[in-house]
Design a protein around this motif. Structure first.
Motif, PDB file in Angstrom:
ATOM      1  N   CYS A 111      -7.298   2.121   7.481  1.00 40.50           N
ATOM      2  CA  CYS A 111      -6.814   3.586   7.191  1.00 40.50           C
ATOM      3  C   CYS A 111      -8.389   4.096   6.854  1.00 40.50           C
ATOM      4  N   GLU A 159       2.928  11.217  -0.288  1.00 44.85           N
ATOM      5  CA  GLU A 159       2.593  10.003  -0.311  1.00 44.85           C
ATOM      6  C   GLU A 159       3.829   8.653  -0.052  1.00 44.85           C
ATOM      7  N   PRO A 170       0.783  -0.788  -0.738  1.00 45.96           N
ATOM      8  CA  PRO A 170      -0.189   0.296  -0.094  1.00 45.96           C
ATOM      9  C   PRO A 170       0.847   1.107   0.221  1.00 45.96           C
ATOM     10  N   GLN A 171       0.101   2.690  -0.278  1.00 44.07           N
ATOM     11  CA  GLN A 171       1.115   3.648  -0.241  1.00 44.07           C
ATOM     12  C   GLN A 171      -0.456   5.041   0.100  1.00 44.07           C
ATOM     13  N   ILE A 172      -0.109   5.023   1.125  1.00 45.20           N
ATOM     14  CA  ILE A 172      -0.883   6.351   1.807  1.00 45.20           C
ATOM     15  C   ILE A 172      -0.604   7.620   1.082  1.00 45.20           C
ATOM     16  N   TYR A 194      -7.186  -1.192   3.980  1.00 41.08           N
ATOM     17  CA  TYR A 194      -8.549  -0.040   3.171  1.00 41.08           C
ATOM     18  C   TYR A 194      -9.230   0.420   4.209  1.00 41.08           C
ATOM     19  N   LEU A 217      -8.559   2.599  -7.176  1.00 41.42           N
ATOM     20  CA  LEU A 217      -6.934   2.712  -6.479  1.00 41.42           C
ATOM     21  C   LEU A 217      -5.511   2.810  -7.720  1.00 41.42           C
ATOM     22  N   VAL A 274      -1.108   1.369  -4.758  1.00 41.11           N
ATOM     23  CA  VAL A 274      -0.428  -0.602  -4.139  1.00 41.11           C
ATOM     24  C   VAL A 274       0.384  -0.328  -5.262  1.00 41.11           C
ATOM     25  N   LEU A 276      -6.203  -6.720   1.258  1.00 42.90           N
ATOM     26  CA  LEU A 276      -5.680  -5.048   1.231  1.00 42.90           C
ATOM     27  C   LEU A 276      -7.728  -4.620   1.503  1.00 42.90           C
ATOM     28  N   GLN A 283       4.980   5.120   1.580  1.00 36.64           N
ATOM     29  CA  GLN A 283       4.679   3.506   1.228  1.00 36.64           C
ATOM     30  C   GLN A 283       6.520   3.325   2.175  1.00 36.64           C
ATOM     31  N   ARG A 317      -4.896   7.920   4.023  1.00 37.02           N
ATOM     32  CA  ARG A 317      -5.793   6.972   2.982  1.00 37.02           C
ATOM     33  C   ARG A 317      -4.739   5.835   1.998  1.00 37.02           C
ATOM     34  N   VAL A 318      -5.320   4.916   1.650  1.00 38.05           N
ATOM     35  CA  VAL A 318      -4.675   4.410   0.755  1.00 38.05           C
ATOM     36  C   VAL A 318      -5.154   4.884  -0.199  1.00 38.05           C
TER      37      VAL A 318
END
Ligand code: C2E
Ligand code: MG
Ligand code: MG
Ligand code: MG
Length: 277
Positions: free
Chosen positions: A276, A254, A46-48, A273, A113, A58, A269, A256, A54-55
């Motif tokens: 977060c 962002e 995931p990358q927020i 999800y 996403l 990915v 996932l 990761q 929030r995600v």
């Protein structure tokens, strides 16, 4: 006697080299078979968004579950796959699998996403690369805007050709990020002409950032550079809360890294999800 020794030495080295050769050749054969044998799978990291938590995307990361040797990390087989050209087929499999997954997550109710896929140099430079991307997108029904392709600076040495390929990809609607940014030697003037969307700060800078003033300067400079060029910037390899806080204070977009989440199987996932949101 010394001549004898020399000869023994030679045969010793030759045998050693042969062992190495046959091991590499064996791995190559197994690498070719791995696709048919379904030994590859993808994990997703995931990358927020740093301001909302929030995600937003990915990164798909390739794993090889070798029949006998168990799990082999990409660093142990991607260079060989690249050398032998097998990477082109593997890369197509990765792309198709990631696109199918993206579509499935949508069907399962997740928002659109972004899914980032790593490219190899061979793949990026192959003649029919753009058409293979186009074909994969239409065959899988994946929304092009959700697909991000990660390239590295070393793939773009042929500047004119890279610009042309990147333009064609942009026209299709996919986004492009430069992975491991700062470790290559592309000049800043190229960056201006490259139609890319995102820079990923290499994890070596992030790792050392809080103890090394030079790395700290590099990180904050990459963030400023990205924003001045209207690019998104992602920090890779974030492992601590302190790193996250410092990156937030620099305006990084962002994150990761293990502090956010390790790479996870597709089924996990959903839970991440919800957690977060
Ligand atoms: P990368 O694209 O820079 O991917 C990030 C790597 O850092 C991944 O290693 C990821 O698991 C690891 N990582 C993420 N967060 C952290 C962290 O907080 N700390 C540390 N120490 N590491 C972290 P992985 O999965 O072993 O992949 C290694 C490299 O293999 C990738 O680096 C990428 O260059 C290549 N690779 C992976 N999948 C593919 C693929 O499908 N195709 C191609 N061509 N290359 C791939
Ligand atoms: Mg990557
Ligand atoms: Mg990287
Ligand atoms: Mg890399």
């Amino acid at each position: 006697a010394s001549k004898e020794n020399g000869k023994n030495m030679y045969t010793f080295y030759a045998r050693d080299m042969n062992d190495h050769l046959s091991e590499t050749m064996l791995l190559e054969i197994e690498l070719r078979k791995a696709l048919e044998r379904n030994e590859f799978y993808l994990l997703y990291q995931p990358q927020i968004d740093i301001s909302t938590g929030r995600v937003v995307g990915v990164e798909a990361l390739l794993r090889w579950n070798h029949g006998k040797k168990g799990l082999i990390p990409p660093s142990d087989f991607i260079p060989l796959a690249e050398e032998t050209g097998v990477i082109v087929q593997i890369g197509e499999w990765v792309l198709r699998t990631a696109c199918l997954q993206g579509k499935r997550w949508r069907e399962e109710g997740l928002p659109p996403l972004r899914i980032a896929v790593n490219l190899s140099g061979r793949q990026f430079l192959s003649r029919d690369f753009v058409s293979s991307i186009q074909r994969t997108l239409s065959e899988t029904g994946m929304n092009p805007e959700q697909l991000e392709l990660e390239i590295t600076e070393s793939m773009t040495l042929d500047v004119n050709r890279s610009i042309s390929t990147l333009r064609q990809l942009k026209n299709i609607g996919v986004t492009i990020s430069i992975d491991d940014f700062g470790t290559g030697y592309s000049s800043l003037s190229y960056l201006k002409n490259f139609p890319v969307d995102c820079l990923k700060i290499d994890q070596s800078f992030v790792r050392a950032m809080l103890t090394d003033a030079n790395d700290r300067s590099i990180v904050s400079t990459i963030i400023a550079l990205a924003h001045n060029l209207n690019l998104r910037v992602v920090a890779e390899g974030v492992e601590t809360e302190e790193q996250q806080a410092w990156l937030a204070s620099c305006g990084c977009d962002e994150l990761q890294g293990y502090f956010i989440s390790k790479p996870i199987p597709d089924t996990e996932l959903h839970r991440f999800y919800r957690q977060c949101s």
